[in-house]
Design a protein around this motif. Structure first.
Motif, PDB file in Angstrom:
ATOM      1  N   TYR A 407      66.011   6.996   3.199  1.00 18.29           N
ATOM      2  CA  TYR A 407      64.815   7.292   2.410  1.00 18.29           C
ATOM      3  C   TYR A 407      64.929   8.708   1.850  1.00 18.29           C
ATOM      4  O   TYR A 407      65.440   9.619   2.515  1.00 18.29           O
ATOM      5  CB  TYR A 407      63.555   7.206   3.274  1.00 18.29           C
ATOM      6  CG  TYR A 407      63.132   5.794   3.621  1.00 18.29           C
ATOM      7  CD1 TYR A 407      62.397   5.037   2.721  1.00 18.29           C
ATOM      8  CD2 TYR A 407      63.469   5.238   4.850  1.00 18.29           C
ATOM      9  CE1 TYR A 407      62.003   3.742   3.043  1.00 18.29           C
ATOM     10  CE2 TYR A 407      63.081   3.950   5.180  1.00 18.29           C
ATOM     11  CZ  TYR A 407      62.347   3.203   4.268  1.00 18.29           C
ATOM     12  OH  TYR A 407      61.963   1.923   4.587  1.00 18.29           O
ATOM     13  N   GLN A 408      64.421   8.881   0.629  1.00 21.39           N
ATOM     14  CA  GLN A 408      64.314  10.205   0.013  1.00 21.39           C
ATOM     15  C   GLN A 408      62.845  10.550  -0.152  1.00 21.39           C
ATOM     16  O   GLN A 408      62.060   9.739  -0.650  1.00 21.39           O
ATOM     17  CB  GLN A 408      65.011  10.247  -1.358  1.00 21.39           C
ATOM     18  CG  GLN A 408      64.885  11.601  -2.046  1.00 21.39           C
ATOM     19  CD  GLN A 408      65.497  11.598  -3.441  1.00 21.39           C
ATOM     20  OE1 GLN A 408      66.010  10.573  -3.894  1.00 21.39           O
ATOM     21  NE2 GLN A 408      65.437  12.732  -4.120  1.00 21.39           N
ATOM     22  N   GLY A 415      58.098   8.485   0.968  1.00 26.18           N
ATOM     23  CA  GLY A 415      59.528   8.267   1.087  1.00 26.18           C
ATOM     24  C   GLY A 415      59.965   7.041   0.320  1.00 26.18           C
ATOM     25  O   GLY A 415      59.447   5.938   0.556  1.00 26.18           O
ATOM     26  N   GLU A 416      60.919   7.209  -0.596  1.00 29.71           N
ATOM     27  CA  GLU A 416      61.429   6.105  -1.401  1.00 29.71           C
ATOM     28  C   GLU A 416      62.793   5.675  -0.871  1.00 29.71           C
ATOM     29  O   GLU A 416      63.657   6.516  -0.609  1.00 29.71           O
ATOM     30  CB  GLU A 416      61.552   6.524  -2.863  1.00 29.71           C
ATOM     31  CG  GLU A 416      62.059   5.404  -3.760  1.00 29.71           C
ATOM     32  CD  GLU A 416      62.231   5.857  -5.201  1.00 29.71           C
ATOM     33  OE1 GLU A 416      62.292   5.000  -6.095  1.00 29.71           O
ATOM     34  OE2 GLU A 416      62.310   7.077  -5.421  1.00 29.71           O
ATOM     35  N   LEU A 417      63.003   4.350  -0.720  1.00 30.32           N
ATOM     36  CA  LEU A 417      64.269   3.830  -0.241  1.00 30.32           C
ATOM     37  C   LEU A 417      65.310   3.953  -1.356  1.00 30.32           C
ATOM     38  O   LEU A 417      65.130   3.415  -2.443  1.00 30.32           O
ATOM     39  CB  LEU A 417      64.124   2.377   0.190  1.00 30.32           C
ATOM     40  CG  LEU A 417      65.302   1.755   0.952  1.00 30.32           C
ATOM     41  CD1 LEU A 417      64.799   0.790   2.016  1.00 30.32           C
ATOM     42  CD2 LEU A 417      66.236   1.024  -0.008  1.00 30.32           C
ATOM     43  N   GLU A 420      70.486   0.933   1.169  1.00 25.88           N
ATOM     44  CA  GLU A 420      70.182  -0.005   2.247  1.00 25.88           C
ATOM     45  C   GLU A 420      71.388  -0.928   2.470  1.00 25.88           C
ATOM     46  O   GLU A 420      72.069  -1.325   1.527  1.00 25.88           O
ATOM     47  CB  GLU A 420      68.950  -0.827   1.899  1.00 25.88           C
ATOM     48  CG  GLU A 420      68.561  -1.839   2.977  1.00 25.88           C
ATOM     49  CD  GLU A 420      67.409  -2.726   2.541  1.00 25.88           C
ATOM     50  OE1 GLU A 420      66.543  -3.018   3.371  1.00 25.88           O
ATOM     51  OE2 GLU A 420      67.395  -3.132   1.351  1.00 25.88           O
ATOM     52  N   ARG A 433      58.038   1.554   1.113  1.00 25.31           N
ATOM     53  CA  ARG A 433      57.975   3.010   1.028  1.00 25.31           C
ATOM     54  C   ARG A 433      57.360   3.574   2.305  1.00 25.31           C
ATOM     55  O   ARG A 433      56.543   2.904   2.944  1.00 25.31           O
ATOM     56  CB  ARG A 433      57.139   3.468  -0.168  1.00 25.31           C
ATOM     57  CG  ARG A 433      57.842   3.360  -1.505  1.00 25.31           C
ATOM     58  CD  ARG A 433      57.073   4.132  -2.564  1.00 25.31           C
ATOM     59  NE  ARG A 433      57.799   4.235  -3.805  1.00 25.31           N
ATOM     60  CZ  ARG A 433      57.465   5.041  -4.802  1.00 25.31           C
ATOM     61  NH1 ARG A 433      56.379   5.823  -4.677  1.00 25.31           N
ATOM     62  NH2 ARG A 433      58.175   5.094  -5.899  1.00 25.31           N
ATOM     63  N   LEU A 434      57.778   4.790   2.668  1.00 24.09           N
ATOM     64  CA  LEU A 434      57.165   5.484   3.800  1.00 24.09           C
ATOM     65  C   LEU A 434      55.979   6.263   3.281  1.00 24.09           C
ATOM     66  O   LEU A 434      56.099   7.067   2.349  1.00 24.09           O
ATOM     67  CB  LEU A 434      58.178   6.438   4.454  1.00 24.09           C
ATOM     68  CG  LEU A 434      59.459   5.808   5.025  1.00 24.09           C
ATOM     69  CD1 LEU A 434      60.344   6.898   5.645  1.00 24.09           C
ATOM     70  CD2 LEU A 434      59.123   4.759   6.071  1.00 24.09           C
ATOM     71  N   GLY A 491      65.265  13.847   3.264  1.00 27.54           N
ATOM     72  CA  GLY A 491      65.082  12.430   3.528  1.00 27.54           C
ATOM     73  C   GLY A 491      65.502  12.097   4.951  1.00 27.54           C
ATOM     74  O   GLY A 491      65.664  12.987   5.799  1.00 27.54           O
TER      75      GLY A 491
END
Length: 790
Positions: A407-408, A415-417, A420, A433-434, A491
């Motif tokens: 995640y960034q 947080g965007e993936l 993966e 997303r986080l 991230g």
């Protein structure tokens, strides 16, 4: 007197120089330098700098046969040697110190010799600067030549004083004399130069000062500097070598060390070893050339290092070989004993330990391979997406996990993936997303520790909401490692185990932390690369813009150059023509027989003078109009009465060329406020050009009228002046007709001449009157339209 050298039975006795140069502590450094300079076996200096001993001087050294030690021993009482400076055996003297070329280098390097008014070589006593011997060899039957070799190697020295059992000085041993005695042909023939080459050598360009060389040698254990030329490939090409003895000789010759370069005193190498040569060849070359060091180069002549006498003698030192053999034997005995003991008492346990250790090594090897692969990927690629995708895929395979994601953290706090890797049968989280609360919790956790571990979500202290989120993602155990960049959380790397709970090993957590560090580096490199690409793009755009601008400037300069050429080809002719006519008229005046003929020539003189004056005034007026904004006076002008008066002269000119001049003036033409002389000059120039270029039998039309100008605020008027004549100007020439000195090609069939200043002056005058001029040329007519504000 000179004592004959006795015959000694042992190699050590033969290697002792029993004729050392010995002086008392009161001897000056200048005398010591002179002695060392004369002890050298060869002189590398040019002929005009070489030291030629004075045969009439009683202090000239009488050297016995053999290689002499280039050092001075300091003893407690004078001997015949000390007073007469001749080589004789020392007599019942005690060794106090030793003075070698390195001592002189220390004096030069520390600047003591830079201030002769404070301390000269004649005033400095050798007892003040000598070195106390680190070690000395006592002459006895128990000592052999290998003892001396061991002491040379252990204490890193090149001169070993020898004393007898009463402590009196006997002589000195040097590596050169040992090598001369031993003649180790069998051993040296089997070893290559590459085995003993010294690669850590001092190098300097040919223009380096001798003072700098002395300072370099004073701070390093190597007593020489290789002088080189710099090749285009950044390799060194040796051209000479400067030793401590060469600097001693330079000091003895009282050369200015700060101004004398290495090229002046260096010894030019006439021979260079190759790395594949034998040490025996090196030994023979040293003996034949009386050298203590030889250069080693490759087949292309590039410097590889040097070989010294100590390099050769090291092969003969059995101490190191004995020590290694003893250690190897002890290690073998110990290993055999341990092996037997383990086989007898702990065979099963040993096998288990071997298996565990093998598994650990295999796991460590796999971790290192994974790190190496990802590190190589980072170094080979600047594509961040490719690096991140490779990392998650390799990591999931190595850990045998079900999902690995990266995640960034965005600027919005979520947080965007970005990468993966999912095992077969498990759901992808690509749309997940986080949220900000999870990110804040991670930040709080990472503040105390560098990793977040959950081995079983059912046993961990997790809120019901978070437990539900993990259950939806089918996560039973997971591991989170932060990616830190510039002290900030960039991230996270997350490893999900979905089949069952899992105990995370320390080796696994360490691996993830190392990978996080590598990824931080990759992210920084990728961002830096993007910045460089953006800068390159911007720079390329700037270069293109600048290139285009330069091209425009070049075109302008080319145009100006063309105008200059036209000016140089046109204006001088126009200026000279009136002068030639005036000169001819003056000449004819002298020959004219009647007053009537004289008047004709006077008229010619007057006309040509006016023509020359007008041409010069045009140039000056045009230059003045271009250089500054000249204020003008405005007069109220009645155009109905004024126009016929200024156009009258052009009727006769038009008739002479069979032209028709038509002037159209409306009777209600209003008076205007303008500069009369400027407007007159504009009309005169345009009519003059019309008369000059209109075809025979053609027409010239002049028309004045007022036109309304409509705007939202008020209704105003403008005065329009149109002058048209039957002549055609090529379309491509129209943009340039107002340029200075420009004349349309092939437009003057009558060769009436001109400077090309008329229309340029018209344009500037119209601008001064705040007017606007346009020109059109079509269907055999050229029309100039001028608008003036009223």
């Amino acid at each position: 007197m000179l004592y004959p050298a006795p015959h000694y039975s042992s190699a050590l006795e033969q290697a002792v120089d029993r004729y050392p140069v010995a002086v008392t502590p009161d001897t000056s450094v200048a005398e010591a330098i002179a002695l060392i300079s004369q002890l050298q076996n060869h002189c590398p200096f040019p002929q005009d700098l070489r030291l030629e001993p004075d045969r009439s001087d009683s202090r000239t050294l009488i050297q016995p046969t053999g290689i002499r030690a280039n050092c001075i021993l300091v003893v407690d009482k004078p001997t015949p040697l000390c007073t007469e400076f001749v080589a004789q055996p020392p007599e019942q003297s005690t060794l106090l110190g030793i003075f070698t070329p390195r001592n002189l280098l220390q004096l030069i390097a520390t600047g003591i010799l830079d201030h002769p008014e404070e301390a000269t070589l004649d005033h400095i006593r050798i007892g003040e600067v000598m070195s106390i011997p680190i070690c000395q060899l006592t002459e006895s039957e128990d000592q052999d030549i290998f003892t001396a070799l061991s002491m040379f190697r252990q204490h890193q020295i090149l001169h070993l004083p020898v004393v007898n059992s009463q402590g009196h000085l006997v002589g000195v041993v040097t590596p050169a004399r040992i090598r001369q005695v031993l003649q180790p042909s069998n051993i040296l023939r089997t070893r290559r130069v590459a085995d003993e080459i010294i690669t850590d050598v001092l190098t300097a360009p040919v223009n380096t000062s001798v003072l700098t060389l002395a300072q370099m040698m004073a701070t390093h254990p190597i007593g020489c500097v290789v002088i080189h030329n710099q090749l285009a490939t950044h390799k060194l090409e040796p051209v000479g070598i400067v030793t401590a003895e060469d600097i001693v000789l330079a000091q003895f010759l009282q050369l200015n060390l700060a101004e004398t370069t290495a090229a002046t005193i260096m010894g030019i190498p006439q021979f260079s070893l190759k790395v594949q040569d034998s040490l025996w060849l090196a030994h023979q070359e040293m003996q034949a050339r009386q050298l203590q060091r030889l250069l080693v180069s490759n087949n292309q002549g590039q410097l590889q290092g040097i070989i010294t006498q100590m390099s050769l003698l090291r092969m003969l030192d059995p101490t190191e070989m004995y020590r290694v053999i003893r250690q190897l034997k002890q290690s073998v005995y110990k290993l055999q004993a341990e092996k037997m003991e383990l086989l007898r008492s702990r065979n099963i346990k040993l096998e288990k330990q071997v298996q565990e250790r093998t598994a650990q090594l295999q796991e460590q090897l796999q971790r290192e391979r994974l790190l190496a692969k990802i590190s190589l990927q980072i170094h080979q690629s600047l594509n961040l997406d490719e690096i991140l995708n490779t990392t998650v895929a390799e990591l999931r395979d190595f850990l045998s996990s079900d999902r690995v994601v990266i995640y960034q953290i965005l600027n919005s706090g979520v947080g965007e993936l970005v990468a993966e890797s999912v095992g077969e049968g498990w759901r992808s989280l690509s749309e997940n997303r986080l949220n900000e609360s999870v990110i804040n919790y991670y930040k709080y956790t990472f503040f105390d520790q560098n990793i977040y571990i959950v081995e079983d979500i059912e046993k961990a202290r997790i809120s019901k909401e978070k437990l539900q989120i993990l259950s939806d993602k089918k996560i039973l155990a997971y591991l989170v490692v932060p990616i830190i960049q510039d002290g900030q959380l960039w991230g996270t790397i997350e490893v999900h185990h979905c089949q069952k709970s899992r105990h995370w090993l320390p080796s696994e957590t360490n691996l993830l932390q190392q990978l996080a560090t590598q990824l931080a580096i990759a992210i920084y490199q990728a961002q830096l690369y993007q910045q460089v690409q953006a800068l390159n793009t911007d720079l390329e755009k700037q270069v293109l813009d600048r290139t285009a601008e330069l091209q425009r400037k070049v075109q302008e300069l080319q145009q100006l150059n063309i105008l200059k050429d036209e000016f140089l080809s046109t204006v001088p002719h126009e200026l000279r023509t009136p002068l030639s006519n005036m000169k001819m008229a003056i000449y004819m005046l002298k020959l004219a027989p009647t007053a009537q003929r004289q008047q004709v020539y006077f008229d010619i003189l007057e006309n040509e003078c006016v023509r020359e004056t007008n041409l010069i005034n045009d140039l000056l007026n045009l230059q003045k109009l271009e250089a500054e904004n000249i204020p003008i006076s405005l007069d109220l002008l009645n155009l109905v009465n004024w126009i016929p008066r200024i156009t009258q002269p052009f009727y006769s000119r038009a008739n002479s060329r069979k032209l028709v001049l038509n002037v159209e003036l409306p009777p209600d033409l209003p008076s205007v406020r303008t500069n009369t002389s400027s407007l007159e000059r504009i009309i005169a120039e345009l009519l003059n050009n019309a008369c000059k270029y209109t075809i025979e039998g053609g027409e010239i039309n002049l028309k004045l009228e007022t036109l309304p100008i409509k705007s939202d605020l008020q209704v105003s008027h403008k005065l329009r002046l149109q002058i048209a004549n039957q002549a055609q100007i090529p379309e491509q020439e129209l943009p340039r007709i107002f340029d200075k000195f420009y004349r349309v090609q092939n437009a003057d069939p009558w060769k009436q001449g001109g400077t090309g200043l008329g229309l340029a002056l018209v344009e500037k005058l119209i601008e001064q009157l705040e007017g606007k001029i346009e020109v059109t040329s079509q269907n055999g007519w050229t029309t100039f339209t001028i608008d003036f504000p009223i």
